[in-house]
Write a protein that holds these residues in place. Sequence first.
Motif, short mmCIF file in Angstrom:
data_model
loop_
_atom_site.label_atom_id
_atom_site.label_comp_id
_atom_site.label_asym_id
_atom_site.label_seq_id
_atom_site.Cartn_x
_atom_site.Cartn_y
_atom_site.Cartn_z
N LYS A 173 25.29 9.17 1.75
CA LYS A 173 23.94 8.88 2.28
C LYS A 173 23.21 7.79 1.49
N TYR A 174 23.84 7.27 0.47
CA TYR A 174 23.26 6.12 -0.25
C TYR A 174 23.94 4.81 0.15
N LYS A 175 24.71 4.88 1.21
CA LYS A 175 25.45 3.69 1.61
C LYS A 175 25.16 3.36 3.07
N ILE A 176 24.88 2.10 3.33
CA ILE A 176 24.69 1.68 4.72
C ILE A 176 26.08 1.46 5.31
N GLN A 177 26.28 1.99 6.50
CA GLN A 177 27.60 1.83 7.14
C GLN A 177 27.79 0.36 7.52
N THR A 178 29.00 -0.14 7.30
CA THR A 178 29.26 -1.56 7.62
C THR A 178 30.53 -1.70 8.45
N LYS A 179 30.59 -2.78 9.22
CA LYS A 179 31.79 -3.10 9.99
C LYS A 179 31.98 -4.61 9.98
N PRO A 180 33.19 -5.08 10.29
CA PRO A 180 33.39 -6.55 10.30
C PRO A 180 32.47 -7.24 11.30
N HIS A 181 32.16 -8.46 11.00
CA HIS A 181 31.16 -9.22 11.74
C HIS A 181 31.75 -9.98 12.92
N TRP B 128 15.84 10.90 -0.13
CA TRP B 128 15.95 10.63 -1.58
C TRP B 128 15.29 11.74 -2.39
N PRO B 129 16.04 12.30 -3.36
CA PRO B 129 15.45 13.33 -4.22
C PRO B 129 14.58 12.71 -5.33
N ASP B 130 13.95 13.57 -6.13
CA ASP B 130 13.08 13.09 -7.21
C ASP B 130 13.87 12.25 -8.21
N PRO B 131 13.15 11.43 -8.97
CA PRO B 131 13.83 10.69 -10.04
C PRO B 131 14.55 11.67 -10.96
N GLY B 132 15.66 11.25 -11.49
CA GLY B 132 16.46 12.13 -12.35
C GLY B 132 17.63 12.72 -11.59
N VAL B 133 17.55 12.69 -10.27
CA VAL B 133 18.67 13.23 -9.47
C VAL B 133 19.33 12.07 -8.71
N ASN C 68 0.86 -1.17 0.00
CA ASN C 68 0.00 0.00 0.00
C ASN C 68 0.90 1.23 0.00
N ALA C 69 1.01 1.85 -1.20
CA ALA C 69 1.98 2.94 -1.36
C ALA C 69 1.72 4.08 -0.40
N GLY C 70 0.49 4.22 0.05
CA GLY C 70 0.15 5.29 1.00
C GLY C 70 0.92 5.17 2.30
N ASP C 71 1.28 3.92 2.66
CA ASP C 71 2.00 3.72 3.93
C ASP C 71 3.50 3.88 3.77
N TRP C 72 3.96 4.12 2.56
CA TRP C 72 5.40 4.11 2.30
C TRP C 72 6.01 5.50 2.32
N PRO C 73 7.30 5.58 2.55
CA PRO C 73 7.95 6.90 2.51
C PRO C 73 7.72 7.54 1.14
N PRO C 74 7.18 8.75 1.09
CA PRO C 74 6.85 9.38 -0.20
C PRO C 74 8.05 9.47 -1.13
N ASN C 75 9.22 9.71 -0.57
CA ASN C 75 10.41 9.85 -1.43
C ASN C 75 10.77 8.55 -2.12
#
Length: 600
Positions: free
Chosen positions: A255-263, A57-62, A19-26
């Motif tokens: 900001k498009y990358k999830i921070q990671t560390k060794p497991h 997240w910016p609009d598509p195209g960016v 249900n797209a209404g429940d989703w983050p608009p961006n």
Amino acid sequence: MASAAADSVAKVLSDLNINAGDWPPNLVKNFRLLRLDQIKLAKMLVDLGQSHLFQHWPDPGVEDEQKKAFFAQVAKLNSSYPGGLASYVKNARELLVDSKEGKNPYDGFTPSVPTGEVLSFGDDNFIKFEEAGVKEAQNAAFVLVAGGLGERLGYNGIKVTLPAETTTGTCFLQLYIESILALQEASSRLSQATCQKEVPFVIMTSDDTHDRTLNLLESNFYFGMKPTQVKLLKQEKVACLDDNDARLALDAHDKYKIQTKPHGHGDVHSLLYSSGLLNVWSDAGLRWVLFFQDTNGLLFKAIPASLGVSATKHYHVNSLAVQRKSKEAIGGITRLTHSDGRSMVINVEYNQLDPLLRATGHPDGDANYFGVSVGHWVCVQHGYKDASKTSFKSSTRLECMMQDYPKTLPPSARVGFTVIDTWLAYAPVKNNPEDAAKVPKGNPYHSATSGEMAIYRANSRILQKAGAQLEDPVKRLFNGQEVEVWPCITWKPIWGLTFAEIKSNVSGSCSISQRSTLALKGCNILLENLSLDGALIINSVDGAKVKVGGSVQNKGWILENIDYKDTAFPEELRTRGFRINKIEQLEQTYSEPGEFSLKP
Ligand code: UTP
């Protein structure tokens, strides 16, 4: 994969019950950029309460390429954890709740000191176990876990490039490889094998260490080992978490990358299994896998005896342990017995040991408890921001530990440990100079300074036990740490790996003064009535048998203090607080086979 735009976004959403209404608009705005598999990953993240990842997240195209890269990383994180990211976040939430509530992970268990084999260096029992261990070494594989960040040490390079000692400059990786090769040689000699069996060597790396480890090996011709004998297995990192809800942390610089560390080093077990190596080894008749960490220059002095204990006692798991001082920040090997009858021998981390002891009728808590697994040791710290225990000082992640392996074994498994003198077996390099100097008095520094001094002390004490006279050490201060300085004695592992071998290389009346340096770089060098007061370096090829005796006296090599902040010196020296000024030495090289005698 067809794009969502082509398939009609609406249909995809209804097929996936979104249900797209429940989703983050961006995120919704960007649907048309995404493939079906990416929408599925997005759904998973939203269902896991990770909508914040799309907030900016910016609009598509960016920045569309970065958005695609984000999903590529999510797909990788999802496939590299058993059960995927859903399972990772679920496990994290459960563990974080337990941690916040201060839940005792060993609730219902009563701790007691388990029985193990306590060895005393150089006695008949020790020699017997060493011999059994050397025989068994040809049925072993060695695994170095070297994927850690070394944040406490703060060294710029990978830790295995650091010199274990600066008399010869031998780095940790070289020391380990030469020790394995010496053991391989001795093992086939002792069992009179017709051809030498290659002892496999695996290094677990991570993204932080892989390329530099490979480069170190390649640029040094694998330190004499056949390249095919060495295998590198790279562990994957896991996502970092920002708070107790296990919200995934974004990289501060992307900001498009999830921070990671060794497991954590526990990854090594699943990696060995999934790589197929365990099956290969088992088919080849190997019986033992020895796990060890990256910066303990003494470890191989204890390996033959502890392997001998494993073989003689038919242990399924054997941890190498040293006596532990109460309240020392290291885990304790503990037998845990549950009220329902379950029982296991396991390493309990120091931060869990004290509460566990107090909760089970020991009002003094961690007053006098011993045992620590030497080959592997890690502590997990959450570092909460404040007493509410809801968010972290810096992002955290789930870590798994190598030494938790016995938890997976049936109660019938024979889990034991071998206690070896600390001076002989354990001097890891973990702490930077500043932190080491702040260690409470009497506790080990675990710094590059103490690690190097421990090698000289161990070698000196071994020679003493073998019959040589050595002057007492002196106390000196390097980088704010007071250490005992013994004669700077080093030898190649091939010169003597077991006490029996070393003893047979020392005869007559040998004496070494405190200010001396002795480096034995060859296998057949016999010290006979040697009196050393200065620096003596012997290099010899395999076929050369060299008797070294007489009186050697010169100005020698001197340890000069340097300040760790003084950038005129390389980091490898600054971190230990001294450099060696090579004033005068006797250096002899025997490059041809034959019998030689050095008697100045
Ligand atoms: P350490 O306790 O020394 O951890 O790990 P570390 O990560 O290297 O150092 P700090 O805690 O950041 O200061 C013990 C051994 O486990 C390896 C390390 O390389 C070291 O040999 N290790 C640790 C891994 O191989 N992978 C990991 O994810 C963590």
